[in-house]
Design an enzyme around this catalytic site. Structure first.
Site, PDB file in Angstrom:
ATOM      1  N   ARG A   1       0.834  -1.202   0.000  1.00  0.00           N
ATOM      2  CA  ARG A   1       0.000   0.000   0.000  1.00  0.00           C
ATOM      3  C   ARG A   1       0.873   1.257   0.000  1.00  0.00           C
ATOM      4  O   ARG A   1       0.526   2.253  -0.626  1.00  0.00           O
ATOM      5  CB  ARG A   1      -0.945  -0.013   1.210  1.00  0.00           C
ATOM      6  CG  ARG A   1      -1.785   1.248   1.294  1.00  0.00           C
ATOM      7  CD  ARG A   1      -2.803   1.192   2.409  1.00  0.00           C
ATOM      8  NE  ARG A   1      -3.427   2.498   2.605  1.00  0.00           N
ATOM      9  CZ  ARG A   1      -4.324   2.771   3.532  1.00  0.00           C
ATOM     10  NH1 ARG A   1      -4.726   1.821   4.365  1.00  0.00           N
ATOM     11  NH2 ARG A   1      -4.841   3.977   3.649  1.00  0.00           N
TER      12      ARG A   1
ATOM     13  N   ASN B   1     -10.699  -4.435   0.079  1.00  0.00           N
ATOM     14  CA  ASN B   1     -10.743  -3.374  -0.935  1.00  0.00           C
ATOM     15  C   ASN B   1      -9.879  -3.725  -2.133  1.00  0.00           C
ATOM     16  O   ASN B   1      -8.936  -4.487  -1.992  1.00  0.00           O
ATOM     17  CB  ASN B   1     -10.259  -2.057  -0.314  1.00  0.00           C
ATOM     18  CG  ASN B   1     -11.407  -1.280   0.302  1.00  0.00           C
ATOM     19  OD1 ASN B   1     -12.507  -1.289  -0.211  1.00  0.00           O
ATOM     20  ND2 ASN B   1     -11.140  -0.618   1.417  1.00  0.00           N
TER      21      ASN B   1
ATOM     22  N   CYS C   1     -18.963  -2.480   2.379  1.00  0.00           N
ATOM     23  CA  CYS C   1     -18.110  -1.313   2.634  1.00  0.00           C
ATOM     24  C   CYS C   1     -18.652  -0.549   3.826  1.00  0.00           C
ATOM     25  O   CYS C   1     -19.862  -0.507   4.055  1.00  0.00           O
ATOM     26  CB  CYS C   1     -18.099  -0.415   1.392  1.00  0.00           C
ATOM     27  SG  CYS C   1     -17.041   1.033   1.578  1.00  0.00           S
TER      28      CYS C   1
ATOM     29  N   HIS D   1     -17.201   3.255  -3.140  1.00  0.00           N
ATOM     30  CA  HIS D   1     -16.414   4.491  -3.025  1.00  0.00           C
ATOM     31  C   HIS D   1     -16.816   5.519  -4.092  1.00  0.00           C
ATOM     32  O   HIS D   1     -16.070   6.440  -4.399  1.00  0.00           O
ATOM     33  CB  HIS D   1     -14.903   4.213  -3.058  1.00  0.00           C
ATOM     34  CG  HIS D   1     -14.423   3.510  -1.829  1.00  0.00           C
ATOM     35  ND1 HIS D   1     -13.099   3.227  -1.596  1.00  0.00           N
ATOM     36  CD2 HIS D   1     -15.092   3.027  -0.754  1.00  0.00           C
ATOM     37  CE1 HIS D   1     -12.986   2.606  -0.432  1.00  0.00           C
ATOM     38  NE2 HIS D   1     -14.192   2.462   0.088  1.00  0.00           N
TER      39      HIS D   1
ATOM     40  N   TYR E   1     -15.348   9.879  -0.576  1.00  0.00           N
ATOM     41  CA  TYR E   1     -14.374   9.608  -1.653  1.00  0.00           C
ATOM     42  C   TYR E   1     -14.617  10.468  -2.891  1.00  0.00           C
ATOM     43  O   TYR E   1     -13.747  10.577  -3.756  1.00  0.00           O
ATOM     44  CB  TYR E   1     -14.416   8.125  -2.044  1.00  0.00           C
ATOM     45  CG  TYR E   1     -13.705   7.243  -1.049  1.00  0.00           C
ATOM     46  CD1 TYR E   1     -12.361   6.918  -1.209  1.00  0.00           C
ATOM     47  CD2 TYR E   1     -14.368   6.737   0.065  1.00  0.00           C
ATOM     48  CE1 TYR E   1     -11.700   6.120  -0.297  1.00  0.00           C
ATOM     49  CE2 TYR E   1     -13.715   5.939   0.989  1.00  0.00           C
ATOM     50  CZ  TYR E   1     -12.384   5.639   0.803  1.00  0.00           C
ATOM     51  OH  TYR E   1     -11.726   4.846   1.718  1.00  0.00           O
TER      52      TYR E   1
END
Length: 446
Positions: free
Chosen positions: A97, A151, A173, A203, A258
């Site tokens: 990440r 995710n 989510c 998102h 988002y």
């Protein structure tokens, strides 16, 4: 499904979120008798699995319920005869990440875990692994439900619906849950009194209508949002930048946190670069939070979910999962927003695609509530992101370099094909270890 007790398997069981999942099962035990909870991880996660597993055992002991906690690195052993499987894994761990967030910034592009180049690469690494889990499930627990909150949940659900070996798949989510709770807080009421019609993508979901005690109050909520009332609907992992008030008035529906990446791109990039200089990427911040959490989890006297977990950015994920599982198990017919097959619920999205939408939850799974079409002002953006998701899924499954480049270029956060190619090439090299499908011998790849 056995009414006298069920078996749940959590893949990625060494996650810092697991105590919330355990807490959720404990408080629902009267309606959801989880007799066996198997926590599964990979060898690199073994130490965390043991720490979290011991905490889970202490929590169950304190609650005085007959739930057995099993810890294993053998996924296939765990899956045999499962009723529900939850997935909360991170391929490449937080180090991957960090690369997802850091590399795009070099090119003046937002580096974010699930949006833009970072979301693309998280999907490329994750989708083959989740499809493998689905294969094992088809063999070892064909009647089990897969509840995925790995995710990017929308793209993972899209991949499972199109290429998965099982049909019982739901993506989950915490963003709609956080929005729901934030709206209740803004209104100063209990969350049960609020209902929101959610529709869009993961998102990229909108609250189309907001109701209080059954009465539609969307306009009133927009007034509150533009009148300086703090929204409280932005999770810890996203900068809580103020919206342009006239824009929100013009939009007339509730955006999710988002959406700032798309409607406030330059401000978000600026904020991200500033944070990067001060404290590193969000992943580096999370790494520190996780270290602190696991130190807490080690305490042999700790037998509850510590409140510090909410700083992690994914608060309410696990609670939403327990809610969903209970509603399926008990055939509740209540309404929850999930990622599922569209089946005509949103007119401008293909029927077979994954959407995030309010659904009636039954023992047969989610039944999407049809909304017709999305409002014209947001329809195009949602369709563009769906195109990005579709092409990304194809790239993940085939290992086709050109499809990955196409996906990168059509994402609205990437400014040009040249920059897309530069980022793609650097990130492919950086994540080579977790992307075998892109590095097959040439003869296989033609």
């Amino acid at each position: 499904m056995k009414k006298d007790g069920i078996k749940v398997v959590t893949i990625g069981g060494g996650s810092s979120y697991t105590p919330e999942l355990v807490e959720g099962f404990i408080k629902r035990y009267h309606e959801l008798p989880v007799r066996e909870l198997w926590l599964v991880d990979i060898p690199e996660g073994e130490e965390k699995l043991k720490i979290v597993g011991e905490l889970a055992k202490r929590m169950v002991k304190k609650a005085g319920i007959p739930m057995e906690i099993h810890l294993t690195l053998d996924r296939r052993e765990a899956l045999k005869g499962a009723d529900f499987v939850t997935t909360q894994l991170r391929v490449g761990l937080l180090d991957a990440r960090i690369k997802d967030e850091k590399i795009p910034l070099k090119y003046g592009v937002i580096g974010q875990e699930t949006n833009g180049p970072g979301g693309l690469f998280k999907a490329l690494r994750t989708i083959p692994v989740i499809l493998d889990i689905a294969k094992d499930m088809a063999e070892l627990c064909p009647d089990a439900w897969l509840i995925n909150f790995t995710n990017p949940a929308g793209m993972v659900t899209e991949a499972l619906l199109r290429y998965g070996a099982i049909k019982k798949v739901i993506g989950l989510c915490n963003v709609p849950v956080g929005m729901h709770m934030g709206v209740a807080k803004m209104l100063g009421v209990q969350s049960q009194r609020v209902r929101i019609d959610f529709a869009g993508l993961n998102h990229m979901v909108f609250g189309l209508n907001v109701y209080l005690d059954g009465e539609k109050i969307t306009d009133k909520l927009i007034e509150l949002m533009t009148g300086g009332t703090p929204s409280g609907i932005t999770p810890a992992n996203i900068p809580d930048l103020e919206w342009e008030k006239d824009f929100i008035k013009a939009l007339g529906i509730l955006p999710c946190p988002y959406h700032r990446y798309y409607y406030q791109t330059s401000k978000m990039l600026e904020q991200e670069l500033e944070s990067f200089q001060k404290e590193g990427t969000r992943a580096e911040v999370v790494k520190k939070i996780e270290e602190e959490l696991f130190e807490l989890y080690k305490d042999p006297n700790l037998d509850i979910k510590p409140p510090q977990l909410e700083k992690r950015g994914g608060a309410y994920y696990s609670d939403a999962a327990c809610n969903l599982i209970s509603s399926i198990y008990n055939d509740k017919g209540d309404i929850q927003p999930v990622n599922t097959r569209n089946n005509g619920a949103i007119a401008s999205i293909p029927d077979e695609s994954a959407v995030e939408i309010s659904c009636v939850i039954t023992k047969e799974g989610p039944k999407p509530i049809a909304i017709g079409d999305l409002p014209i002002p947001v329809r195009g953006l949602v369709q563009q992101i769906k195109s990005f998701e579709r092409v990304t899924v194809e790239a993940a499954v085939t290992g086709d370099y050109h499809k990955a480049l196409l996906a990168m270029t059509i994402n609205p956060l990437v400014p040009s094909d040249t920059i897309a190619k530069q980022i793609l090439d650097e990130m492919l090299e950086a994540h080579k270890e977790y992307l075998p499908q892109f590095f097959k011998p040439k003869s296989d790849n033609q």
